[in-house]
Design a protein around this motif. Structure first.
Motif, PDB file in Angstrom:
ATOM      1  N   ARG A 385     -52.620  -1.710 -16.066  1.00 22.24           N
ATOM      2  CA  ARG A 385     -52.623  -0.930 -14.994  1.00 22.24           C
ATOM      3  C   ARG A 385     -51.144  -1.035 -14.401  1.00 22.24           C
ATOM      4  O   ARG A 385     -50.335  -1.995 -14.686  1.00 22.24           O
ATOM      5  CB  ARG A 385     -53.376  -1.643 -13.882  1.00 22.24           C
ATOM      6  CG  ARG A 385     -54.942  -1.439 -14.200  1.00 22.24           C
ATOM      7  CD  ARG A 385     -55.905  -2.008 -12.855  1.00 22.24           C
ATOM      8  NE  ARG A 385     -57.263  -1.679 -13.173  1.00 22.24           N
ATOM      9  CZ  ARG A 385     -57.599  -0.438 -13.097  1.00 22.24           C
ATOM     10  NH1 ARG A 385     -57.082   0.441 -12.425  1.00 22.24           N
ATOM     11  NH2 ARG A 385     -59.185  -0.146 -13.183  1.00 22.24           N
ATOM     12  N   LEU A 386     -50.675  -0.034 -13.655  1.00 22.94           N
ATOM     13  CA  LEU A 386     -49.395  -0.224 -13.012  1.00 22.94           C
ATOM     14  C   LEU A 386     -49.576  -1.285 -12.047  1.00 22.94           C
ATOM     15  O   LEU A 386     -50.663  -1.881 -11.480  1.00 22.94           O
ATOM     16  CB  LEU A 386     -49.058   0.956 -12.042  1.00 22.94           C
ATOM     17  CG  LEU A 386     -48.808   2.521 -13.150  1.00 22.94           C
ATOM     18  CD1 LEU A 386     -48.598   3.567 -11.959  1.00 22.94           C
ATOM     19  CD2 LEU A 386     -47.756   2.333 -13.920  1.00 22.94           C
ATOM     20  N   ASP A 387     -48.292  -2.147 -11.851  1.00 18.73           N
ATOM     21  CA  ASP A 387     -48.236  -3.082 -10.932  1.00 18.73           C
ATOM     22  C   ASP A 387     -48.442  -2.279  -9.533  1.00 18.73           C
ATOM     23  O   ASP A 387     -48.226  -1.351  -9.105  1.00 18.73           O
ATOM     24  CB  ASP A 387     -46.961  -3.485 -10.867  1.00 18.73           C
ATOM     25  CG  ASP A 387     -46.796  -4.950  -9.950  1.00 18.73           C
ATOM     26  OD1 ASP A 387     -47.079  -6.008 -10.392  1.00 18.73           O
ATOM     27  OD2 ASP A 387     -46.346  -4.692  -8.922  1.00 18.73           O
ATOM     28  N   ALA A 388     -49.175  -3.493  -8.614  1.00 20.81           N
ATOM     29  CA  ALA A 388     -49.667  -2.638  -7.360  1.00 20.81           C
ATOM     30  C   ALA A 388     -48.395  -2.019  -6.527  1.00 20.81           C
ATOM     31  O   ALA A 388     -48.642  -0.909  -5.757  1.00 20.81           O
ATOM     32  CB  ALA A 388     -50.292  -3.721  -6.405  1.00 20.81           C
ATOM     33  N   ALA A 389     -47.337  -2.425  -6.685  1.00 19.96           N
ATOM     34  CA  ALA A 389     -46.256  -1.741  -5.980  1.00 19.96           C
ATOM     35  C   ALA A 389     -45.853  -0.540  -6.322  1.00 19.96           C
ATOM     36  O   ALA A 389     -44.912   0.181  -5.757  1.00 19.96           O
ATOM     37  CB  ALA A 389     -45.069  -2.704  -6.134  1.00 19.96           C
ATOM     38  N   LEU A 390     -46.321  -0.111  -7.638  1.00 18.95           N
ATOM     39  CA  LEU A 390     -45.994   1.314  -8.009  1.00 18.95           C
ATOM     40  C   LEU A 390     -47.100   2.247  -7.848  1.00 18.95           C
ATOM     41  O   LEU A 390     -46.948   3.529  -8.016  1.00 18.95           O
ATOM     42  CB  LEU A 390     -45.867   1.299  -9.376  1.00 18.95           C
ATOM     43  CG  LEU A 390     -44.386   0.479  -9.904  1.00 18.95           C
ATOM     44  CD1 LEU A 390     -44.585   0.212 -11.510  1.00 18.95           C
ATOM     45  CD2 LEU A 390     -43.254   1.171  -9.441  1.00 18.95           C
ATOM     46  N   GLY A 391     -48.094   1.905  -7.079  1.00 17.11           N
ATOM     47  CA  GLY A 391     -49.196   2.940  -6.974  1.00 17.11           C
ATOM     48  C   GLY A 391     -50.530   2.363  -6.716  1.00 17.11           C
ATOM     49  O   GLY A 391     -51.362   3.230  -7.456  1.00 17.11           O
ATOM     50  N   GLY A 392     -50.880   1.509  -6.370  1.00 21.59           N
ATOM     51  CA  GLY A 392     -52.340   0.940  -6.456  1.00 21.59           C
ATOM     52  C   GLY A 392     -53.026   0.632  -7.831  1.00 21.59           C
ATOM     53  O   GLY A 392     -54.204   0.913  -7.761  1.00 21.59           O
ATOM     54  N   GLU A 393     -52.276   0.057  -8.575  1.00 20.79           N
ATOM     55  CA  GLU A 393     -52.768  -0.311  -9.822  1.00 20.79           C
ATOM     56  C   GLU A 393     -53.389   0.889 -10.539  1.00 20.79           C
ATOM     57  O   GLU A 393     -54.553   0.520 -11.143  1.00 20.79           O
ATOM     58  CB  GLU A 393     -53.576  -1.548  -9.778  1.00 20.79           C
ATOM     59  CG  GLU A 393     -53.085  -2.670  -9.133  1.00 20.79           C
ATOM     60  CD  GLU A 393     -53.954  -3.987  -9.028  1.00 20.79           C
ATOM     61  OE1 GLU A 393     -55.312  -3.714  -8.992  1.00 20.79           O
ATOM     62  OE2 GLU A 393     -53.358  -4.973  -9.130  1.00 20.79           O
ATOM     63  N   ALA A 394     -52.864   2.049 -10.658  1.00 20.96           N
ATOM     64  CA  ALA A 394     -53.457   3.055 -11.236  1.00 20.96           C
ATOM     65  C   ALA A 394     -53.659   2.664 -13.082  1.00 20.96           C
ATOM     66  O   ALA A 394     -52.668   1.950 -13.589  1.00 20.96           O
ATOM     67  CB  ALA A 394     -52.395   4.265 -11.501  1.00 20.96           C
ATOM     68  N   PRO A 395     -54.641   3.156 -13.680  1.00 20.89           N
ATOM     69  CA  PRO A 395     -54.569   2.645 -15.185  1.00 20.89           C
ATOM     70  C   PRO A 395     -53.655   3.232 -16.081  1.00 20.89           C
ATOM     71  O   PRO A 395     -53.385   4.615 -15.902  1.00 20.89           O
ATOM     72  CB  PRO A 395     -56.142   3.184 -15.497  1.00 20.89           C
ATOM     73  CG  PRO A 395     -56.580   4.187 -14.719  1.00 20.89           C
ATOM     74  CD  PRO A 395     -55.688   3.817 -13.126  1.00 20.89           C
ATOM     75  N   VAL A 396     -53.091   2.617 -17.177  1.00 23.01           N
ATOM     76  CA  VAL A 396     -52.591   3.190 -18.093  1.00 23.01           C
ATOM     77  C   VAL A 396     -52.616   2.996 -19.590  1.00 23.01           C
ATOM     78  O   VAL A 396     -53.586   2.005 -19.510  1.00 23.01           O
ATOM     79  CB  VAL A 396     -50.747   2.482 -18.108  1.00 23.01           C
ATOM     80  CG1 VAL A 396     -50.246   3.046 -16.752  1.00 23.01           C
ATOM     81  CG2 VAL A 396     -50.998   1.107 -18.023  1.00 23.01           C
ATOM     82  N   ARG A 397     -52.515   3.738 -20.405  1.00 23.01           N
ATOM     83  CA  ARG A 397     -52.817   3.459 -21.898  1.00 23.01           C
ATOM     84  C   ARG A 397     -51.698   4.127 -22.563  1.00 23.01           C
ATOM     85  O   ARG A 397     -51.238   5.225 -22.478  1.00 23.01           O
ATOM     86  CB  ARG A 397     -54.298   4.171 -22.012  1.00 23.01           C
ATOM     87  CG  ARG A 397     -54.808   3.832 -23.391  1.00 23.01           C
ATOM     88  CD  ARG A 397     -56.037   4.680 -23.722  1.00 23.01           C
ATOM     89  NE  ARG A 397     -56.956   3.932 -22.825  1.00 23.01           N
ATOM     90  CZ  ARG A 397     -57.822   2.909 -23.267  1.00 23.01           C
ATOM     91  NH1 ARG A 397     -57.350   2.458 -24.429  1.00 23.01           N
ATOM     92  NH2 ARG A 397     -58.675   2.331 -22.218  1.00 23.01           N
ATOM     93  N   GLY A 398     -51.363   3.470 -23.729  1.00 27.19           N
ATOM     94  CA  GLY A 398     -50.485   3.884 -24.552  1.00 27.19           C
ATOM     95  C   GLY A 398     -50.005   2.792 -25.844  1.00 27.19           C
ATOM     96  O   GLY A 398     -51.132   2.194 -26.046  1.00 27.19           O
ATOM     97  N   TYR A 399     -48.842   2.926 -26.118  1.00 25.73           N
ATOM     98  CA  TYR A 399     -48.748   2.040 -27.472  1.00 25.73           C
ATOM     99  C   TYR A 399     -47.239   1.297 -27.267  1.00 25.73           C
ATOM    100  O   TYR A 399     -46.252   2.020 -26.612  1.00 25.73           O
ATOM    101  CB  TYR A 399     -48.916   2.770 -28.597  1.00 25.73           C
ATOM    102  CG  TYR A 399     -48.086   4.091 -28.758  1.00 25.73           C
ATOM    103  CD1 TYR A 399     -46.885   4.239 -29.605  1.00 25.73           C
ATOM    104  CD2 TYR A 399     -48.537   5.168 -28.042  1.00 25.73           C
ATOM    105  CE1 TYR A 399     -46.025   5.249 -29.566  1.00 25.73           C
ATOM    106  CE2 TYR A 399     -47.804   6.371 -28.310  1.00 25.73           C
ATOM    107  CZ  TYR A 399     -46.557   6.363 -28.844  1.00 25.73           C
ATOM    108  OH  TYR A 399     -45.741   7.560 -28.985  1.00 25.73           O
ATOM    109  N   GLU A 400     -46.981   0.239 -28.088  1.00 21.08           N
ATOM    110  CA  GLU A 400     -45.597  -0.083 -28.304  1.00 21.08           C
ATOM    111  C   GLU A 400     -45.314  -0.341 -29.687  1.00 21.08           C
ATOM    112  O   GLU A 400     -46.052  -0.562 -30.446  1.00 21.08           O
ATOM    113  CB  GLU A 400     -45.619  -1.495 -27.925  1.00 21.08           C
ATOM    114  CG  GLU A 400     -45.924  -1.821 -26.214  1.00 21.08           C
ATOM    115  CD  GLU A 400     -45.894  -3.380 -25.941  1.00 21.08           C
ATOM    116  OE1 GLU A 400     -45.041  -3.958 -26.353  1.00 21.08           O
ATOM    117  OE2 GLU A 400     -46.841  -3.872 -25.194  1.00 21.08           O
ATOM    118  N   ILE A 401     -44.048   0.316 -29.629  1.00 15.65           N
ATOM    119  CA  ILE A 401     -43.331   0.225 -31.226  1.00 15.65           C
ATOM    120  C   ILE A 401     -41.596  -0.332 -30.725  1.00 15.65           C
ATOM    121  O   ILE A 401     -41.064   0.522 -30.276  1.00 15.65           O
ATOM    122  CB  ILE A 401     -43.319   1.624 -31.838  1.00 15.65           C
ATOM    123  CG1 ILE A 401     -44.662   2.242 -32.002  1.00 15.65           C
ATOM    124  CG2 ILE A 401     -42.337   1.545 -32.974  1.00 15.65           C
ATOM    125  CD1 ILE A 401     -44.716   3.598 -32.733  1.00 15.65           C
TER     126      ILE A 401
END
Length: 504
Positions: A385-401
């Motif tokens: 989730r996004l940090d609460a300060a960025l918009g109410g903990e909206a869910p995120v999904r992705g990948y790290e490289i």
């Protein structure tokens, strides 16, 4: 067990439509009830994806896997080359980086690479009903014929039939097809079943005389003429995709518009991270290339980079450092993703010379952190989730490289909270104390509809419309498959070996 149905799509040029055609065929065969997988022996691209088995493959093969309804796997793209300069690249075998080689050294390495390719092919043959193979560039590049593993070298080794695709929108389509065929060896020519013409506009009746001539001249069938599909929005293999303006126009944006710009540095990577912004009807998105003026914006996004220190030097040469400083002074927002995130820190160190000459470079200095490149590459699919300060903990999904490891006080104000199994959640990225700058290692930051809306609101857009990139991708894959099935004689293309039953 009988061998799988197989077909290799080779192109007369780069960007002829190989990746798109394989995706469309994959979705069409999936509808017929076949277990189908994509395969690209060797890919050269800076857009990549993390696989279900924890490796790295070209982004186009991940898209084709989605079209086929299967999870991306390292066997779908056993050799991936990620250019780090004009004459060298990071070599990734079965999803893992094994070396940084010059073009000449890689040529000597090709027999080893071919062994890896055939290992993956054998595993896929044992698992799937149908395999769709994508070539690279053109099979008629005379200087690349020796030890070829990307086109006819693979087709001959694995005994796979070939169809040639050419882009008529470029012009010269008959010369491309006939010339390519003429430059192949007799055994390679015998492997070519016929042709598909891509991106045709207008009255196909006016093309018929040319098609008749082509079939008479070559003795091979034209299996289909695919129409130009306006507004098709699919992940680009590597080159920056065009057509965002007409895609946005379809959505009929009204009201507020957010101005977003991003630099096209020489080694830009995973630029598909910005596709959701390009698609959004309320976003006026612009890529800014070398020598172009940097326009006023509400949001500046620094995308990923394969050579962060050299791309940062390019940014400075192009005037971006001063432009970002002025942008922040007037209240604008900045997002840095992966390499772009690293640039925002105080220092970038590459003591091992993993992305160029060993050394240390001063960062832009807007986040209190330092980054050090290490030999181990982080490869992980992630959600949170996004940090609460960025918009109410909206869910995120992705990948790290990434090979960079960042540390410093800025990380005490994370941008994301990512799932970490039994350990709960782990912090990722940083947000500046004044809330104007966000950095993260998560590719796909904007992809989830809720996160996109929250981040656009954070950047200053009011009354944000919902845009679902994944749903749009699925709809366009179906649209592409519809066009392939309508325009192509699939039964003849696959030598009358397909099941008749269609599944939707």
């Amino acid at each position: 067990m009988s061998p799988p149905i197989s077909l290799m799509v080779q192109g007369t040029t780069s960007d002829a439509g190989k990746s798109t055609l394989v995706a469309g065929l994959a979705r069409a065969l999936r509808r017929r009830g076949l277990a189908v997988a994509p395969f690209k022996p060797q890919n050269m691209a800076l857009n990549s994806a993390v696989t279900v088995d924890g490796g790295e493959i070209g982004r186009a093969q991940a898209l084709q896997a989605a079209a086929a309804g299967v999870e991306p796997h390292t066997d779908f793209n056993p050799v991936l080359l990620k250019p780090s300069s004009d004459i060298g690249a990071q070599v990734i075998i079965h999803g893992r980086a094994v070396a940084n080689l010059s073009a000449r050294d890689y040529h000597a390495y090709k027999p080893t690479a071919m062994a890896a390719v055939l290992q993956s092919w054998d595993r896929l043959c044992a698992k799937y009903d149908a395999l769709l193979v994508e070539g690279a560039g053109s099979p008629a590049e005379i200087n690349l014929r020796d030890r070829d593993i990307a086109n006819m070298g693979f087709a001959e080794a694995a005994d796979v039939p070939v169809v040639l695709v050419a882009d008529i929108d470029r012009g010269g389509v008959f010369a491309h097809l006939v010339g390519t065929l003429e430059l192949l060896s007799p055994s390679e020519q015998a492997r070519v079943r016929g042709f598909i013409i891509n991106r045709f506009r207008g009255d196909i009746g006016l093309l018929q005389s040319g098609l008749d001539w082509l079939e008479a001249r070559t003795g091979r069938k034209v299996f289909g003429v695919l129409p130009y599909l306006h507004g098709l929005f699919l992940d680009a293999e590597d080159a920056l995709a065009d057509g965002a303006a007409d895609v946005r126009a379809e959505a009929g944006a009204e009201g507020d518009t957010l101005r977003v710009v991003a630099p096209v540095y020489p080694r830009i990577s995973n630029h598909t991270d910005l596709d959701a912004l390009r698609l959004h009807p309320q976003v006026d998105f612009r890529w800014v290339g070398p020598g172009q003026a940097i326009p006023p914006a509400d949001l500046i996004v620094l995308p990923g980079s394969k050579s962060v220190r050299s791309d940062l030097a390019w940014l400075r040469e192009q005037g971006w450092e001063e432009a970002i400083r002025r942008h922040l002074r007037y209240g604008g927002k900045v997002v840095g993703i992966c390499g772009g995130f690293q640039m925002l820190g105080r220092q970038l160190a590459d003591p091992l010379g993993l992305e160029g000459s060993p050394g240390t470079t001063s960062g832009l200095g807007w986040l209190e952190m330092e980054t050090r490149l290490e030999a181990h590459k982080q490869l992980v699919n992630a959600a949170g989730r996004l940090d609460a300060a960025l918009g109410g903990e909206a869910p995120v999904r992705g990948y790290e490289i990434h090979m960079g490891v960042s540390a410093g006080p800025a990380l005490q104000r994370p941008a994301l909270r990512l799932d970490a199994g039994a350990a709960g959640r782990r912090a990722d990225g940083a947000v500046s104390e004044d809330g104007q700058i966000l950095g993260t290692y998560l590719h796909g930051l904007f992809d989830a509809p809720e996160a996109l809306a929250a981040l656009l609101a954070w950047a200053g857009l009011g009354d944000v419309q919902r845009v679902d990139l994944a749903a749009r991708r699925e709809a366009d894959l179906d649209r592409l498959a519809d066009a392939v099935e309508a325009a192509c004689d699939l039964d003849a293309l696959f030598d009358h070996s397909l099941p008749e039953r269609a599944l939707r």
